[in-house]
Write an enzyme that holds these catalytic residues in place. Structure first.
Site, PDB file in Angstrom:
ATOM      1  N   ASP A 229      28.711 -22.651 -20.077  1.00 42.22           N
ATOM      2  CA  ASP A 229      28.876 -23.917 -20.765  1.00 42.22           C
ATOM      3  C   ASP A 229      27.608 -24.730 -20.486  1.00 42.22           C
ATOM      4  O   ASP A 229      26.925 -24.512 -19.488  1.00 42.22           O
ATOM      5  CB  ASP A 229      30.125 -24.652 -20.271  1.00 42.22           C
ATOM      6  CG  ASP A 229      30.657 -25.647 -21.293  1.00 42.22           C
ATOM      7  OD1 ASP A 229      29.876 -26.060 -22.185  1.00 42.22           O
ATOM      8  OD2 ASP A 229      31.841 -26.023 -21.216  1.00 42.22           O
ATOM      9  N   TRP A 230      27.308 -25.668 -21.351  1.00 41.78           N
ATOM     10  CA  TRP A 230      26.020 -26.371 -21.272  1.00 41.78           C
ATOM     11  C   TRP A 230      25.905 -27.154 -19.952  1.00 41.78           C
ATOM     12  O   TRP A 230      26.691 -28.060 -19.680  1.00 41.78           O
ATOM     13  CB  TRP A 230      25.863 -27.287 -22.474  1.00 41.78           C
ATOM     14  CG  TRP A 230      25.105 -26.645 -23.601  1.00 41.78           C
ATOM     15  CD1 TRP A 230      23.999 -27.144 -24.215  1.00 41.78           C
ATOM     16  CD2 TRP A 230      25.375 -25.397 -24.263  1.00 41.78           C
ATOM     17  NE1 TRP A 230      23.556 -26.271 -25.195  1.00 41.78           N
ATOM     18  CE2 TRP A 230      24.386 -25.195 -25.247  1.00 41.78           C
ATOM     19  CE3 TRP A 230      26.356 -24.417 -24.100  1.00 41.78           C
ATOM     20  CZ2 TRP A 230      24.348 -24.073 -26.064  1.00 41.78           C
ATOM     21  CZ3 TRP A 230      26.321 -23.288 -24.915  1.00 41.78           C
ATOM     22  CH2 TRP A 230      25.330 -23.128 -25.880  1.00 41.78           C
TER      23      TRP A 230
END
Length: 815
Positions: A229-230
């Protein structure tokens, strides 16, 4: 390896460079070897490809795309073929925008109604969520690109999501929180998986060998790519060892160096990196093929019609007292509610879509055939009380035969990055409802929200149509249901408790400091309510129709069940038949019943159809913590066919031979789990269930703050500057809410307050590297001048290194 010849030509540095992004949304390219960059874009219910400055929270506008209903909405259709078709349309739009990987669907379980991202998730049931996700993935990937199922795994709260440690027992993990992912991988054949932000039993998910290798790779046979995930990377080398190929967004080469150094020092073998590079190259090359064909734009109107069809099948009729719906053709209708003027059609955050077309109720009224005598907003959208608006709405309502009252939750209440404060509809909307009730008892509520809400006002309305967050065509779809053009066929994919305190995770949500304990075990949603005999407002699987259905002639065999459904009413319509299975043995604790199959059937008035639902490998299994594998208990099983989890229409029995596994539990030490009454499990019992001591859930306030501590913890920092900054942030949040800037206030919580210090580096694309972050932490921990000097020194070194690298690159280009 598929791409050994290419990998053999790469330098170690080039291999490492592929393991993190080039920028916010693209992977790295290596032109000399013909390796293109790959574009990843958000898109669980519509493509969000940003044309300008990139961000992860939906702040900047994206290229227009069809905004389909959200996952929480689509799940209510219980129609896998429909969602697969929707996936085809999504994939087509992704190809048109040259997107290689569409970041969706999200399939985390709805453990608690207050999770701020529930609108992006399908269900509280892993079987339903998995089947719907697999359908969407198949549809997307038919276009030659990749879907990306997320967030793997047990990411069920937004508060402190980047650092919270989820404490869950292995059986609950497997049966509840991983089963949907298993179906998505095995049946959907997703090419990409996104790891979640949180920790799982003490280890970050993308570094968790048990999760990423033992289960995902070895047990399920996943051979695709895992992307963080970012900003979700903690230790890059540990992530690589676990098989996490791609870190996003870019770290400007900082973590690539960590990989190179780890290989040179012998900490990891280069073969581990090669394995990851090979899988990433396969994703890049296979998804790039589709872009070799001539560019084809999608038909905006056709896709809008598809969005409307999905919305129509997903709308739920929850109450229809006196058959107030469908509306009589000559009925004088008052339309009241701000959401009728400005549709509430999607959630907020990284999944926000810039729609190609957007229907609003007032714009579609004439076409619907509903005779509206007028409109009043009735309330302020974001909660402010306004008596004048209520008075005007009541005056209009007093002249109508029926009132259509559009209420729900606003955009800043349901958003990525923060959890809801309660399960209530805003008080100003409830006041409006009560005021209208005094002048007109014929109220039909049209509800717009992406998650469960309390309804203490339910006895004051005759009709209740729940549109959830139904996308850009949702307003017209709802009107088609209200007018009778469409017979509602949606059913709830989640339970609606009477009050929040009734939920099994009430005492343990969210985790506020170090960890969150899943003490309820496998008893979430209907598994808890039905087993513990807790009454609910609306049960899982519930939904009304303008017609009626009768079930009969159940036949149970070793392979599955067959039965008949007859439309006994006067309207054509669809019924969703649900297969539940319950084990009659008390040797191993289990929920009273669990969903194991479903079928949506369309019938004309008087028509009968035979329905077949087959058993599969998940019908009778349970996870045995002693044998560490799936087993079947030798027992008598009750086979139930229902119109909802509590409306069981047909019953049968079947004896199933077991696998003779040892009993994994001591019954006397787990009384809550054997009774199903898990609302307040003791620490001692929970520790016996998980087989170890749980970590202290509270921060150690005596320790200096580190990479995985959050900005919020600056309130306990030794440095006065850090404490001052914390109080400044708190004041800004309070002040912005006070003046009505709730969206901006929420942004502070989402992107600052709960951000771990490492996130400051990971989410800034290399603007602040980890050595600079060390300087900031010195300041936070009370060494202001030392930390400031160190920060400035490291910044100077970083800029010097970047300048040198730029000159080298320019020199290579000139050669």
């Amino acid at each position: 390896m598929k791409y050994k010849k290419i990998i053999d030509k790469m330098t170690l540095e080039e291999k490492a460079s592929l393991m993190s992004g080039k920028d916010f949304w693209q992977s790295q390219n290596i032109d000399r070897l013909g390796i293109p960059s790959m574009f990843l874009a958000d898109g669980p219910h519509g493509v969000r490809k940003q044309a300008a400055a990139a961000d992860h929270l939906g702040l900047n506008e994206s290229i227009p795309a069809t905004c389909f209903p959200t996952a929480a909405t689509v799940a209510n259709s219980w129609n896998v073929e429909l969602v697969e078709n929707m996936g085809k349309y999504l994939g087509k739009e992704a190809v048109a925008q040259k997107v290689n990987v569409l970041l969706g669907p999200g399939i985390n379980m709805k453990r608690n109604p207050l999770c701020g991202r529930n609108f992006e998730y399908y269900s509280e049931d892993p079987y339903l969520a998995g089947k719907m996700a697999a359908g969407l993935i198949r549809g997307i990937q038919l276009n030659g690109i990749s879907a990306c199922v997320k967030h793997f795994a047990v990411n069920n709260q937004e508060e402190r999501r980047m650092v919270i440690d989820t404490i869950v027992d292995e059986r609950t993990l497997r049966e509840i929180y991983l089963t949907a992912f298993e179906i998505a991988v095995k049946e959907g054949k997703t090419k990409t998986v996104m790891s979640s932000y949180n920790m799982l039993n003490g280890t970050h998910t993308n570094e968790n060998i048990h999760l990423m290798r033992d289960i995902l790779r070895d047990e399920w046979g996943f051979d695709g790519v895992v992307v963080t995930d970012w900003g979700g990377n903690n230790d890059r080398v540990a992530g690589l060892l676990a098989g996490n190929e791609l870190e996003m967004p870019t770290t400007d080469g900082e973590t690539d160096k960590e990989i190179v150094e780890a290989i040179k020092s012998g900490k990891i073998q280069e073969e581990v990196l090669d394995e990851c590079v090979d899988r990433l190259l396969d994703l890049i090359f296979t998804t790039e093929k589709v872009f070799e064909k001539p560019h084809i734009d999608f038909d905006t109107k056709e896709h809008h019609q598809m969005a409307q069809k999905v919305a129509e099948e997903s709308i739920i009729l929850l109450k229809n007292e006196g058959n107030i719906l469908p509306l009589k053709k000559d009925a004088k209708v008052a339309v009241i509610g701000d959401f009728a003027e400005e549709a509430r059609y999607q959630g907020a955050g990284s999944s926000i879509v810039n729609p190609t077309i957007l229907n609003h109720t007032l714009d579609c009224l004439d076409e619907s055939g509903i005779k509206a005598i007028g409109f009043e907003p009735g309330f302020e959208r974001y909660g402010k009380k306004n008596k004048k608006k209520i008075d005007k709405a009541c005056e209009l309502a007093s002249r109508a035969d029926v009132v259509l009252l559009y209420i729900g939750l606003d955009e800043v209440t349901e958003a990525e990055g923060l959890d809801r404060e309660n399960m209530k509809i805003p008080e100003n909307q409830v006041e409006l409802l009560h005021a209208i009730y005094e002048v007109n008892r014929n109220i039909v509520v049209v509800l717009s929200c992406g998650s469960a809400v309390e309804m203490p006002w339910i006895d004051r309305v005759k009709g209740l149509v729940h549109g959830y967050l139904s996308g850009q065509a949702g307003a017209k779809a709802v009107l088609n249901v209200l007018s009778g053009k469409v017979n509602p066929s949606g059913k709830l994919a989640e339970s609606y408790p009477i009050r929040y305190e009734d939920t099994p995770s009430f005492h343990h949500f969210p985790g506020k400091e170090v960890s969150v304990e899943y003490r309820e075990g496998p008893y979430i949603g209907y598994r808890y309510y039905d087993t513990a005999d807790i009454p609910v407002l609306f049960p899982f699987g519930y939904g009304l129709s303008y017609t009626t259905f009768a079930y009969d002639d159940l036949k149970v065999s070793r392979k599955g069940v067959t039965f008949n459904i007859t439309n006994t009413g006067n309207h054509a319509g669809s019924e969703i038949a649900q297969l539940y299975v319950g084990c009659k043995s008390e040797t191993i604790f289990r929920p009273k019943k669990e969903l194991k199959g479903f079928k949506k059937v369309y019938l004309q008035p008087g028509e009968t159809k035979e329905v077949t639902i087959s058993f599969d490998d998940k019908t009778f299994r349970y996870f045995n913590v002693k044998t560490n594998q799936w087993e079947i208990e030798d027992a008598e099983y009750e086979i139930m066919i229902g119109a909802s989890s509590v409306d069981i229409r047909l019953n049968g029995n079947l004896h199933v031979e077991g696998t003779a596994a040892p009993v994994p539990y001591e019954k006397e030490k787990l009384p809550s789990y054997y009774s199903g009454k898990v609302s307040n499990v003791s620490l001692e019992e929970f520790e016996h269930l998980i087989g170890r001591k749980v970590p202290d859930p509270n921060w150690d306030r005596s320790k200096p703050l580190g990479y995985n501590d959050t900005i919020a913890q600056c309130q306990y920092a030794k440095g006065g500057f850090a404490r001052f900054a914390f109080h400044l942030i708190k004041f800004a949040h309070w002040f912005l809410r006070k003046i009505g800037k709730r969206s901006t206030a929420n942004l502070i919580i989402m992107s600052v307050y709960h951000m771990p210090f490492r996130g400051v580096s990971r989410m800034t694309g290399g603007m602040i590297n980890m050595p600079m972050l060390d300087g900031l932490l010195m300041i936070v921990n009370g060494h202001f001048f030392k930390g400031l000097n160190y920060f400035l020194k490291q910044r100077k070194l970083m800029l010097k290194e970047k300048s040198s690298l730029t000159r080298e690159t320019d020199a290579v280009k000139e050669m």
